[in-house]
Design a protein around this motif. Structure first.
Motif, PDB file in Angstrom:
ATOM      1  N   ASP A   1      77.441  21.544  43.221  1.00 45.05           N
ATOM      2  CA  ASP A   1      78.290  20.379  42.958  1.00 45.05           C
ATOM      3  C   ASP A   1      79.359  20.610  41.885  1.00 45.05           C
ATOM      4  O   ASP A   1      80.141  19.703  41.599  1.00 45.05           O
ATOM      5  N   GLN A   2      79.398  21.813  41.292  1.00 48.58           N
ATOM      6  CA  GLN A   2      80.432  22.115  40.321  1.00 48.58           C
ATOM      7  C   GLN A   2      81.468  23.012  40.979  1.00 48.58           C
ATOM      8  O   GLN A   2      81.315  23.431  42.121  1.00 48.58           O
ATOM      9  N   HIS A   3      82.537  23.325  40.264  1.00 51.16           N
ATOM     10  CA  HIS A   3      83.573  24.197  40.807  1.00 51.16           C
ATOM     11  C   HIS A   3      83.002  25.518  41.314  1.00 51.16           C
ATOM     12  O   HIS A   3      81.980  25.995  40.808  1.00 51.16           O
ATOM     13  N   THR A   4      83.675  26.113  42.293  1.00 47.53           N
ATOM     14  CA  THR A   4      83.325  27.475  42.653  1.00 47.53           C
ATOM     15  C   THR A   4      83.452  28.348  41.411  1.00 47.53           C
ATOM     16  O   THR A   4      84.364  28.178  40.599  1.00 47.53           O
ATOM     17  N   PHE A   5      82.523  29.281  41.270  1.00 50.00           N
ATOM     18  CA  PHE A   5      82.409  30.077  40.048  1.00 50.00           C
ATOM     19  C   PHE A   5      82.967  31.468  40.295  1.00 50.00           C
ATOM     20  O   PHE A   5      82.451  32.234  41.100  1.00 50.00           O
ATOM     21  N   TRP A   6      84.035  31.805  39.584  1.00 51.26           N
ATOM     22  CA  TRP A   6      84.732  33.070  39.735  1.00 51.26           C
ATOM     23  C   TRP A   6      84.550  33.915  38.487  1.00 51.26           C
ATOM     24  O   TRP A   6      84.168  33.393  37.432  1.00 51.26           O
ATOM     25  N   PRO A   7      84.820  35.225  38.576  1.00 49.96           N
ATOM     26  CA  PRO A   7      84.840  36.002  37.336  1.00 49.96           C
ATOM     27  C   PRO A   7      85.959  35.500  36.443  1.00 49.96           C
ATOM     28  O   PRO A   7      86.859  34.777  36.893  1.00 49.96           O
ATOM     29  N   GLY A   8      85.922  35.880  35.172  1.00 46.80           N
ATOM     30  CA  GLY A   8      86.997  35.490  34.269  1.00 46.80           C
ATOM     31  C   GLY A   8      88.318  36.112  34.669  1.00 46.80           C
ATOM     32  O   GLY A   8      88.384  36.976  35.555  1.00 46.80           O
ATOM     33  N   THR A   9      89.380  35.685  34.022  1.00 45.97           N
ATOM     34  CA  THR A   9      90.699  36.211  34.357  1.00 45.97           C
ATOM     35  C   THR A   9      90.758  37.725  34.169  1.00 45.97           C
ATOM     36  O   THR A   9      91.436  38.421  34.938  1.00 45.97           O
ATOM     37  N   LEU A  10      90.054  38.256  33.178  1.00 40.61           N
ATOM     38  CA  LEU A  10      89.997  39.711  33.014  1.00 40.61           C
ATOM     39  C   LEU A  10      89.335  40.356  34.224  1.00 40.61           C
ATOM     40  O   LEU A  10      89.708  41.459  34.640  1.00 40.61           O
ATOM     41  N   GLY A  11      88.341  39.667  34.796  1.00 44.60           N
ATOM     42  CA  GLY A  11      87.690  40.180  35.998  1.00 44.60           C
ATOM     43  C   GLY A  11      88.615  40.169  37.197  1.00 44.60           C
ATOM     44  O   GLY A  11      88.609  41.099  38.011  1.00 44.60           O
ATOM     45  N   LEU A  12      89.427  39.121  37.316  1.00 47.63           N
ATOM     46  CA  LEU A  12      90.420  39.087  38.401  1.00 47.63           C
ATOM     47  C   LEU A  12      91.426  40.217  38.222  1.00 47.63           C
ATOM     48  O   LEU A  12      91.851  40.846  39.196  1.00 47.63           O
TER      49      LEU A  12
END
Length: 765
Positions: free
Chosen positions: A215-226
């Motif tokens: 129910d929360q936002h999709t969880f992505w790596p941090g911007t450094l991970g992107l």
């Protein structure tokens, strides 16, 4: 970069400036109020709560006219606010039962805005000049997130821009939005509320922090991970997905992303950047803007405020301008501003970014020549904060062609108006003069305060012309209307929950986690590479796993190390329980053991942490960053072949961690499941370091704080060389199908575009 006093001989002037700034804080303390209020003005909120599953609380009833050909969707909380005229429907914003010009969606936005402004009092206009944190009830039993008590800034101060910082589920966020819009609908003129947030789709040390939950936002790596993944198109995919979630929940403006280039390894906010390569930072910001805003800002868009102009990465000893000791930007390298820090902002402007946030800092005249139009015959810059700095804002508008609006950083026109806190005689500058200075410099909306009375005073005293106010609110009202908020500011919580739990989107986010993993070392054990631990190898592996999780102390902590010790121990225990549970469920072919003595191999996860808010830049991996048992880590590494994973929110000094590891992995807010996909060979590592790892504390002391590691101006011995002889330079990363030799092993580490200037053709016209 080391402290400026150690780097630049002409620092006596700057030391005087810093002493004056320190004196300023004591002088103005009675003006700016208690420290807690000051901290809130800068965006610090402390605990943000945790998301619980959506249960439907707080829902309100609304009335809707569906979108049709030649008819936008109209939605209201009070049914008689819908007007029907000649078969078309309109939202009666002011409730006068007639169609005013600003309510007529058939008219051009410019006409509608002009009509609305003509109907507004100065008090109402002044309210639109501010944006501040609004903290709703986090867990209300009655479902009332918005109450008269907590909505004073909307009801009495007449603000219509608020910053939302909690980490609730998207259904609760949607109902919070609807309650805010219902409140605004019943107030004069019916101007809707724009809900704004810092980025909220990844883990964060200092700002909105989420985890991979239902129910929360999709969880992505941090911007450094992107950035480590290096997939620019995937960043566009991320932004498009995040836009759908934010739009569905009613959050229509992002305080982000950061176009700052990570040039000082000590700066705590490197965690929020896309690394140290200006081209990558620019390309990813371009995709972020286009993904959130869409190709052209409209009713499905979420507006972006890119930050922190003209680039917050040029620090001195990592000190951040949230604090007096970091109150300046210093550019010791000639031309570094336009060469390294401006290009990402150019890309955001090219993408059509809605607004730009200048940083708190002032540009220091101890800098080398940056080639901009000088402030005076004797000074390169006016040494006042970027938000109050007409020369800097004029450069943004006239030099770079920015057409949007300027959004100050939180508190930058109040207690953090560096360079403009006291006059030449040491007397505190009145707050009304700070507001006038900012507005006359070109700032359009002031963040971090609720003092519209200062705008009223500035106009009444002739310090600011009313045309400046009208110009500023023309920007923000135009954005509101373009986003469709004057027709339908409401959202559907069911749609928000569906967006949060979209399995296809979650799969793409998980793939981004996998791509973010950087394989940094992979030694041979018993004649073959340790990794991957394939199904066949795992038959003979008994794995000991342990994490070491650092926690930062938070702002104004009276005993920071005590808090670090206690909270790091708690978080470490919780992490280890979760890690073992996850491995048993997701990787049942891995045999886990409870002690090193029983193990053939070990996996250690190291998460050092520093916070920008504790104002103590540090990148050692030890007790100061929450790693309380470094000696134990080394003992385990020496005892058995150990896979050591380090979470890089900063360019940590790994001199003690790296040599005894059998394999080394870099992560960036990455899910442990994705790390183990790489460890077991389910995913071939593709990540590359988004910044270089410094060789030593001495290298950090000697590095140049305003250029990337691959710049010719950088200290040539900056980069760490590992046990295998590989340099952990920008872009380093191994893969299984490449063995131990990266494709670029014989290169210098600087990208092909490293020597491009980044100066726009029209910059010096």
């Amino acid at each position: 970069m080391a402290l400026l006093s150690k780097q630049i001989r002409k620092s006596s002037k700057l030391r005087k400036k810093l002493l004056a700034t320190a004196l300023t804080l004591s002088l103005v303390a009675p003006v700016i109020g208690p420290q807690v209020g000051f901290a809130d003005d800068q965006g610090y909120t402390g605990e943000e709560g945790e998301a619980t599953p959506y249960v439907g609380r707080g829902a309100i009833t609304t009335f809707k006219v569906a979108k049709a050909e030649g008819q936008p969707e109209i939605e209201v909380a009070t049914q008689d606010r819908i007007l029907e005229i000649s078969g078309k429907y309109f939202r009666d914003a002011n409730g006068n039962r007639s169609l005013d010009g600003y309510e007529d969606w058939r008219k051009p936005v410019s006409e509608r805005v002009a009509d609305l402004i003509s109907k507004m009092t100065l008090e109402q206009k002044a309210g639109l000049m501010y944006i501040n944190t609004h903290t709703p009830a986090a867990d209300p039993a009655d479902g009332k997130f918005v109450t008269e008590a907590n909505a004073n800034i909307v009801i009495n101060k007449k603000l219509r821009h608020v910053i939302y910082r909690l980490s609730q589920n998207l259904g609760d966020v949607a109902n919070y939005n609807n309650q805010m819009q219902q409140l605004a609908e019943g107030l004069e003129l019916g101007i809707p509320v724009v809900i704004t947030s810092n980025p909220r789709n990844s883990a964060s040390t200092d700002y909105t922090n989420i985890t991979n939950t239902q129910d929360q936002h999709t969880f992505w790596p941090g911007t450094l991970g992107l950035a480590a993944a290096g997939d620019v198109e995937a960043v566009g995919e991320f932004a498009e997905i995040a836009r759908q979630e934010w739009r569905a929940a009613g959050i229509r403006k992002v305080y982000g992303y950061m176009a700052d280039v990570a040039t000082d390894p000590l700066w705590a906010r490197i965690e929020e950047t896309f690394g140290e390569d200006p081209k990558v930072v620019g390309d990813m910001n371009y995709k972020i803007v286009r993904g959130f805003q869409t190709e052209k800002l409209g009713t499905d868009s979420v507006a972006i405020t890119v930050k922190h102009f003209p680039g917050g990465g040029a620090r001195d000893d990592g000190q951040d301008p949230h604090f007096a000791n970091g109150s300046f930007n210093i550019y010791p390298t000639e031309g570094s501003l336009e060469k390294y820090h401006i290009p990402p902002f150019q890309k955001a402007i090219e993408a059509g970014v809605a607004s730009v946030m200048p940083y708190y800092a002032y540009p220091s005249n101890a800098s080398a020549d940056q080639g901009l139009e000088p402030y005076s015959e004797t000074e390169q810059f006016e040494e006042v904060g970027m938000t109050l700095n007409k020369g800097i804002i004029d450069y943004l508008r006239e030099g770079l062609g920015f057409k949007g609006y300027i959004n100050s950083d939180s508190g930058a026109v109040a207690g953090s108006a560096w360079g403009y806190l006291v006059d030449e005689d040491g007397n505190p500058i009145p707050n009304v003069q700070k507001v006038a200075k900012a507005l006359n410099a070109g700032t359009n909306i002031i963040s971090g305060g609720s003092t519209p009375e200062l705008v009223i005073q500035a106009v009444n005293e002739g310090l600011v012309d009313i045309s400046k106010v009208n110009e500023s609110i023309t920007y923000t009202l135009s954005e509101m209307m373009t986003l469709g908020l004057f027709e339908d500011p409401y959202v559907n919580p069911a749609e928000a929950i569906a967006a949060a739990n979209n399995e296809e989107h979650r799969a793409l986010a998980y793939e981004a986690h996998q791509k973010s993993v950087v394989l940094m070392r992979n030694d041979k054990t018993k004649g073959e590479k340790l990794l991957p631990l394939t199904e066949e190898k795992l038959e003979n592996v008994k794995l000991y796993v342990e994490g070491f999780i650092g926690v930062a102390p938070g702002r104004n902590n009276p005993n920071p190390q005590k808090t670090i010790n206690e909270e790091s121990a708690k978080q470490t225990a919780a992490f280890n329980a979760d890690l073992k549970k996850m491995l048993k469920e997701e990787f049942p072919n891995i045999t886990l053991v409870d002690s090193v003595d029983q193990a053939t191999h070990a996996y250690l996860y190291i998460k050092p942490t520093q916070s920008n808010w504790d104002n103590n830049p540090r990148i050692d991996v030890n007790e100061t960053t929450g790693i309380l048992e470094l000696d134990r880590i080394i003992e385990i590494q020496k005892a058995i072949p150990t896979i050591t994973a380090v979470n890089f929110t900063n360019q940590w000094l790994i001199n003690k961690l790296e040599p005894n590891a059998a394999a080394l992995i870099g992560t960036f807010g990455t899910l442990q499941e994705a790390v183990f996909d790489v460890i077991t060979g389910e995913f071939n590592p593709v990540g590359k370091l988004p910044f270089a790892i410094p060789a030593s504390a001495e290298a950090v002391e000697r590095e140049v704080g305003d250029v990337p590691s691959f710049a010719q101006e950088e200290y040539k011995h900056f980069t760490y060389k590992n046990k295998s002889g590989d340099k952990y330079e920008y872009g380093f990363g191994l893969s299984y199908n490449k063995g131990n030799v990266p494709a670029h092993a014989n290169e210098t580490g600087k990208p092909d575009h490293a020597d491009e200037t980044g100066v726009p053709a029209h910059a010096k016209k």
